[in-house]
Motif scaffolding. Sequence first.
Motif, PDB file in Angstrom:
ATOM      1  N   PHE A  19       1.133  -1.135   0.060  1.00  0.00           N
ATOM      2  CA  PHE A  19       0.001  -0.253  -0.405  1.00  0.00           C
ATOM      3  C   PHE A  19       0.776   1.725   0.244  1.00  0.00           C
ATOM      4  CE2 PHE A  19      -3.308  -2.704   1.678  1.00  0.00           C
ATOM      5  CZ  PHE A  19      -4.654  -2.092   0.806  1.00  0.00           C
ATOM      6  N   SER A  30      -7.566   6.449   3.732  1.00  0.00           N
ATOM      7  CA  SER A  30      -7.437   5.552   2.959  1.00  0.00           C
ATOM      8  C   SER A  30      -6.382   4.778   1.764  1.00  0.00           C
ATOM      9  CB  SER A  30      -8.723   5.625   2.510  1.00  0.00           C
ATOM     10  OG  SER A  30      -9.523   5.739   3.838  1.00  0.00           O
ATOM     11  N   TYR A  31      -6.371   4.430   1.177  1.00  0.00           N
ATOM     12  CA  TYR A  31      -5.667   3.821   0.116  1.00  0.00           C
ATOM     13  C   TYR A  31      -6.214   2.071  -0.457  1.00  0.00           C
ATOM     14  CZ  TYR A  31      -2.930   7.181   2.574  1.00  0.00           C
ATOM     15  OH  TYR A  31      -0.860   7.870   2.645  1.00  0.00           O
ATOM     16  N   ASP A  32      -6.357   2.485  -1.619  1.00  0.00           N
ATOM     17  CA  ASP A  32      -6.734   0.915  -2.234  1.00  0.00           C
ATOM     18  C   ASP A  32      -6.000   0.973  -3.092  1.00  0.00           C
ATOM     19  OD1 ASP A  32      -9.595   2.005  -1.394  1.00  0.00           O
ATOM     20  OD2 ASP A  32     -10.029   2.666  -2.843  1.00  0.00           O
ATOM     21  N   LYS A  34      -5.902  -2.854  -6.172  1.00  0.00           N
ATOM     22  CA  LYS A  34      -6.979  -3.886  -6.798  1.00  0.00           C
ATOM     23  C   LYS A  34      -6.210  -4.730  -6.901  1.00  0.00           C
ATOM     24  CE  LYS A  34      -9.912  -0.287  -8.525  1.00  0.00           C
ATOM     25  NZ  LYS A  34     -11.009  -0.534  -7.238  1.00  0.00           N
ATOM     26  N   SER A  58     -13.541  -5.417  -0.797  1.00  0.00           N
ATOM     27  CA  SER A  58     -14.760  -5.506  -1.689  1.00  0.00           C
ATOM     28  C   SER A  58     -15.669  -6.872  -1.368  1.00  0.00           C
ATOM     29  CB  SER A  58     -13.974  -4.912  -3.027  1.00  0.00           C
ATOM     30  OG  SER A  58     -13.340  -5.715  -3.568  1.00  0.00           O
ATOM     31  N   THR A  76     -10.368  -5.284  -4.471  1.00  0.00           N
ATOM     32  CA  THR A  76      -9.890  -4.246  -4.236  1.00  0.00           C
ATOM     33  C   THR A  76      -9.730  -4.806  -2.084  1.00  0.00           C
ATOM     34  OG1 THR A  76     -11.248  -3.680  -5.349  1.00  0.00           O
ATOM     35  CG2 THR A  76     -10.283  -1.532  -3.444  1.00  0.00           C
ATOM     36  N   THR A  78      -8.779  -2.391   1.178  1.00  0.00           N
ATOM     37  CA  THR A  78      -8.850  -1.178   1.335  1.00  0.00           C
ATOM     38  C   THR A  78      -8.644  -0.291   2.486  1.00  0.00           C
ATOM     39  OG1 THR A  78     -10.364  -0.403   0.196  1.00  0.00           O
ATOM     40  CG2 THR A  78     -10.004   1.367   2.247  1.00  0.00           C
ATOM     41  N   LYS A  80      -7.721   1.462   5.855  1.00  0.00           N
ATOM     42  CA  LYS A  80      -7.019   2.939   6.676  1.00  0.00           C
ATOM     43  C   LYS A  80      -6.530   2.885   7.694  1.00  0.00           C
ATOM     44  CE  LYS A  80      -9.770   6.220   7.509  1.00  0.00           C
ATOM     45  NZ  LYS A  80     -10.529   7.089   7.559  1.00  0.00           N
TER      46      LYS A  80
END
Length: 174
Positions: A19, A30-32, A34, A58, A76, A78, A80
């Motif tokens: 990340f 927040s970072y996503d 995929k 996700s 995905t 995520t 935090k």
Amino acid sequence: SATSEPAKPVISAPESIGFGDSYYVLTGESYDVKIAVKGTDLEDDVTFASTCDQVTLSAASATKEQVMSAEGFELTLTLKATGATCDPKLTITSTNATTVEVPITWTVLTTIDVADLAELRAKAATVNLEGEPVFRITNPVVVSYQDGDKYIYLQDDKGGIRMTDAYSALSTTT
């Protein structure tokens, strides 16, 4: 005559998941990411789990058809980041397939929230800057000028400040 064994179900995913830019993240942001999860000869649907509550997914599962499609299933993750320590892994399971555990990595940078440039100046004078803390300005600040790659000039309704941007973290939209 020899009989062939039935094909064993196989799940494939990235070897690791990182990340943030160079794995550096800021507290509270927040970072996503995929990823594609693929499979062959699956007998059943696929389930996903995260071992760290800072990382949410996700989906908790995908059908075997989604995972065995040409593009695979897009999952995905995520993050935090809270700064708490955990041993983050993505666990992927399906009937008779070997469980896949993918390590997840990031590094939380110490983040100090300040309202404006005046508070930034005041806090910077009291913090050990050797630890390279990141200051996050919560009110609007304008990048008024960039001097090549060396200096950046910020301005708000309380004044202005010249800073070095050693990690190229600032942009004209920051």
